[in-house]
Design a protein around this motif. Structure first.
Motif, PDB file in Angstrom:
ATOM      1  N   GLY A  33      -9.521   1.232  -4.449  1.00 48.66           N
ATOM      2  CA  GLY A  33      -8.626   1.067  -5.586  1.00 48.66           C
ATOM      3  C   GLY A  33      -7.168   1.295  -5.206  1.00 48.66           C
ATOM      4  O   GLY A  33      -6.805   1.304  -4.035  1.00 48.66           O
ATOM      5  N   LYS A  34      -6.372   1.445  -6.227  1.00 47.36           N
ATOM      6  CA  LYS A  34      -4.931   1.643  -6.042  1.00 47.36           C
ATOM      7  C   LYS A  34      -4.540   2.986  -6.631  1.00 47.36           C
ATOM      8  O   LYS A  34      -5.160   3.475  -7.563  1.00 47.36           O
ATOM      9  N   THR A  35      -3.479   3.564  -6.076  1.00 46.73           N
ATOM     10  CA  THR A  35      -2.957   4.834  -6.558  1.00 46.73           C
ATOM     11  C   THR A  35      -1.454   4.712  -6.728  1.00 46.73           C
ATOM     12  O   THR A  35      -0.766   4.184  -5.851  1.00 46.73           O
ATOM     13  N   ASN A  36      -0.968   5.200  -7.859  1.00 47.24           N
ATOM     14  CA  ASN A  36       0.462   5.171  -8.166  1.00 47.24           C
ATOM     15  C   ASN A  36       1.065   6.520  -7.796  1.00 47.24           C
ATOM     16  O   ASN A  36       0.507   7.569  -8.133  1.00 47.24           O
ATOM     17  N   LEU A  37       2.209   6.492  -7.123  1.00 43.60           N
ATOM     18  CA  LEU A  37       2.860   7.733  -6.695  1.00 43.60           C
ATOM     19  C   LEU A  37       3.271   8.620  -7.860  1.00 43.60           C
ATOM     20  O   LEU A  37       3.409   9.827  -7.709  1.00 43.60           O
ATOM     21  N   SER A  38       3.464   8.038  -9.024  1.00 50.13           N
ATOM     22  CA  SER A  38       3.923   8.822 -10.175  1.00 50.13           C
ATOM     23  C   SER A  38       2.765   9.445 -10.977  1.00 50.13           C
ATOM     24  O   SER A  38       2.988  10.046 -12.013  1.00 50.13           O
ATOM     25  N   ASP A  39       1.543   9.341 -10.465  1.00 50.70           N
ATOM     26  CA  ASP A  39       0.365   9.842 -11.181  1.00 50.70           C
ATOM     27  C   ASP A  39       0.063  11.321 -10.982  1.00 50.70           C
ATOM     28  O   ASP A  39      -0.968  11.785 -11.439  1.00 50.70           O
ATOM     29  N   PHE A  40       0.933  12.058 -10.324  1.00 52.33           N
ATOM     30  CA  PHE A  40       0.584  13.421  -9.940  1.00 52.33           C
ATOM     31  C   PHE A  40       1.406  14.497 -10.629  1.00 52.33           C
ATOM     32  O   PHE A  40       1.480  15.626 -10.148  1.00 52.33           O
ATOM     33  N   GLU A  41       1.998  14.154 -11.776  1.00 54.66           N
ATOM     34  CA  GLU A  41       2.755  15.158 -12.525  1.00 54.66           C
ATOM     35  C   GLU A  41       1.816  16.299 -12.915  1.00 54.66           C
ATOM     36  O   GLU A  41       0.658  16.083 -13.243  1.00 54.66           O
ATOM     37  N   GLY A  42       2.339  17.520 -12.851  1.00 55.42           N
ATOM     38  CA  GLY A  42       1.521  18.700 -13.123  1.00 55.42           C
ATOM     39  C   GLY A  42       1.070  19.380 -11.843  1.00 55.42           C
ATOM     40  O   GLY A  42       0.512  20.471 -11.871  1.00 55.42           O
ATOM     41  N   LYS A  43       1.298  18.724 -10.720  1.00 59.60           N
ATOM     42  CA  LYS A  43       0.956  19.290  -9.419  1.00 59.60           C
ATOM     43  C   LYS A  43       2.189  19.291  -8.520  1.00 59.60           C
ATOM     44  O   LYS A  43       3.064  18.435  -8.655  1.00 59.60           O
ATOM     45  N   VAL A  44       2.236  20.235  -7.606  1.00 59.62           N
ATOM     46  CA  VAL A  44       3.243  20.195  -6.548  1.00 59.62           C
ATOM     47  C   VAL A  44       2.787  19.115  -5.573  1.00 59.62           C
ATOM     48  O   VAL A  44       1.604  19.052  -5.219  1.00 59.62           O
ATOM     49  N   VAL A  45       3.700  18.245  -5.161  1.00 59.88           N
ATOM     50  CA  VAL A  45       3.360  17.148  -4.254  1.00 59.88           C
ATOM     51  C   VAL A  45       4.126  17.317  -2.941  1.00 59.88           C
ATOM     52  O   VAL A  45       5.342  17.513  -2.941  1.00 59.88           O
ATOM     53  N   TYR A  46       3.385  17.255  -1.850  1.00 60.33           N
ATOM     54  CA  TYR A  46       3.982  17.218  -0.509  1.00 60.33           C
ATOM     55  C   TYR A  46       3.617  15.852   0.039  1.00 60.33           C
ATOM     56  O   TYR A  46       2.461  15.575   0.337  1.00 60.33           O
ATOM     57  N   LEU A  47       4.591  14.962   0.082  1.00 59.60           N
ATOM     58  CA  LEU A  47       4.355  13.565   0.448  1.00 59.60           C
ATOM     59  C   LEU A  47       4.855  13.312   1.859  1.00 59.60           C
ATOM     60  O   LEU A  47       5.975  13.676   2.197  1.00 59.60           O
ATOM     61  N   GLU A  48       4.013  12.683   2.651  1.00 60.45           N
ATOM     62  CA  GLU A  48       4.379  12.313   4.013  1.00 60.45           C
ATOM     63  C   GLU A  48       4.411  10.796   4.116  1.00 60.45           C
ATOM     64  O   GLU A  48       3.480  10.114   3.684  1.00 60.45           O
ATOM     65  N   ILE A  49       5.474  10.282   4.708  1.00 55.62           N
ATOM     66  CA  ILE A  49       5.539   8.867   5.071  1.00 55.62           C
ATOM     67  C   ILE A  49       5.319   8.841   6.584  1.00 55.62           C
ATOM     68  O   ILE A  49       6.045   9.502   7.337  1.00 55.62           O
ATOM     69  N   TRP A  50       4.310   8.100   7.021  1.00 53.91           N
ATOM     70  CA  TRP A  50       3.896   8.148   8.416  1.00 53.91           C
ATOM     71  C   TRP A  50       3.279   6.826   8.849  1.00 53.91           C
ATOM     72  O   TRP A  50       3.200   5.880   8.066  1.00 53.91           O
ATOM     73  N   ALA A  51       2.802   6.766  10.087  1.00 56.47           N
ATOM     74  CA  ALA A  51       2.056   5.612  10.597  1.00 56.47           C
ATOM     75  C   ALA A  51       1.081   6.095  11.663  1.00 56.47           C
ATOM     76  O   ALA A  51       1.358   7.075  12.374  1.00 56.47           O
ATOM     77  N   SER A  52      -0.038   5.422  11.785  1.00 55.54           N
ATOM     78  CA  SER A  52      -1.067   5.844  12.743  1.00 55.54           C
ATOM     79  C   SER A  52      -0.600   5.675  14.188  1.00 55.54           C
ATOM     80  O   SER A  52      -1.108   6.351  15.080  1.00 55.54           O
ATOM     81  N   TRP A  53       0.387   4.814  14.429  1.00 55.75           N
ATOM     82  CA  TRP A  53       0.891   4.577  15.782  1.00 55.75           C
ATOM     83  C   TRP A  53       2.053   5.509  16.145  1.00 55.75           C
ATOM     84  O   TRP A  53       2.527   5.510  17.277  1.00 55.75           O
ATOM     85  N   CYS A  54       2.497   6.337  15.220  1.00 53.43           N
ATOM     86  CA  CYS A  54       3.680   7.185  15.400  1.00 53.43           C
ATOM     87  C   CYS A  54       3.344   8.472  16.162  1.00 53.43           C
ATOM     88  O   CYS A  54       2.558   9.293  15.679  1.00 53.43           O
ATOM     89  N   HIS A  55       3.939   8.648  17.316  1.00 58.24           N
ATOM     90  CA  HIS A  55       3.694   9.825  18.160  1.00 58.24           C
ATOM     91  C   HIS A  55       4.025  11.124  17.434  1.00 58.24           C
ATOM     92  O   HIS A  55       3.235  12.069  17.451  1.00 58.24           O
ATOM     93  N   PHE A  56       5.187  11.193  16.802  1.00 56.44           N
ATOM     94  CA  PHE A  56       5.608  12.424  16.124  1.00 56.44           C
ATOM     95  C   PHE A  56       4.742  12.706  14.889  1.00 56.44           C
ATOM     96  O   PHE A  56       4.493  13.867  14.557  1.00 56.44           O
ATOM     97  N   CYS A  57       4.271  11.658  14.238  1.00 53.71           N
ATOM     98  CA  CYS A  57       3.355  11.841  13.105  1.00 53.71           C
ATOM     99  C   CYS A  57       2.054  12.465  13.593  1.00 53.71           C
ATOM    100  O   CYS A  57       1.513  13.376  12.954  1.00 53.71           O
ATOM    101  N   ARG A  58       1.567  11.983  14.708  1.00 55.13           N
ATOM    102  CA  ARG A  58       0.327  12.520  15.284  1.00 55.13           C
ATOM    103  C   ARG A  58       0.509  13.975  15.703  1.00 55.13           C
ATOM    104  O   ARG A  58      -0.423  14.778  15.577  1.00 55.13           O
TER     105      ARG A  58
END
Length: 157
Positions: A33-58
């Motif tokens: 399915g799909k998930t909307n970024l704005s669906d998490f009100e009421g919770k603290v959100v720690y969001l990461e923007i990353w990629a599986s090929w990214c050395h520093f992300c790994r």
């Protein structure tokens, strides 16, 4: 003349600073399915923007897993937005490394709407959001920095 220049500069910066909550971008979810970024009100959100090929992300992945375990019983959600363009690489990495949290994919690399919206120039990139949905900090401390625990705990009070 200087006043006008400063005013023009502030107008140019306005789009980034005026966005005080996560945009309503919707992405494919690893679980289906799909998930909307704005669906998490009421919770603290720690969001990461990353990629599986990214050395520093790994490099940050083991620290992020520890952080998730630390806050597993709290009102914190960890959202991992991958900018991968190849779904198979993304899925394989998440399955192999048992990446928890909410795993989403944009399929568009650095052309993704979230990258453009926050003017991200490098990954990993982290965003902290409070329970009301307000962005607390852009490009916040990485999971490998112990200060992030204190910052999240402050939002849970």
């Amino acid at each position: 003349m200087r006043v006008i220049f400063l005013f023009v500069l502030l107008i140019q910066l306005q789009p980034v600073f005026s966005q005080n909550s996560l945009p309503g971008f919707e992405y494919d979810n690893f679980l289906g399915g799909k998930t909307n970024l704005s669906d998490f009100e009421g919770k603290v959100v720690y969001l990461e923007i990353w990629a599986s090929w990214c050395h520093f992300c790994r490099q940050e992945a083991p620290f992020l897993k520890k952080l998730k375990r630390l806050f597993k019983n709290d009102n914190v959600v960890f959202i991992n937005v991958a900018i991968d363009d190849k779904e198979e690489s993304w899925r394989n990495y998440i399955a192999k490394k048992k990446i928890g949290g909410v795993n989403l994919i944009t399929y568009k690399g650095f052309e993704s709407d979230i990258i453009k919206h926050f003017e991200v120039t490098g990954i990993p990139y982290f965003i902290l959001v409070d329970k009301t949905g307000k962005i607390v900090e852009l490009n916040i401390t990485r999971p490998s920095d112990p200060l992030i625990i204190e910052k999240i705990n402050t939002l849970l009070l």
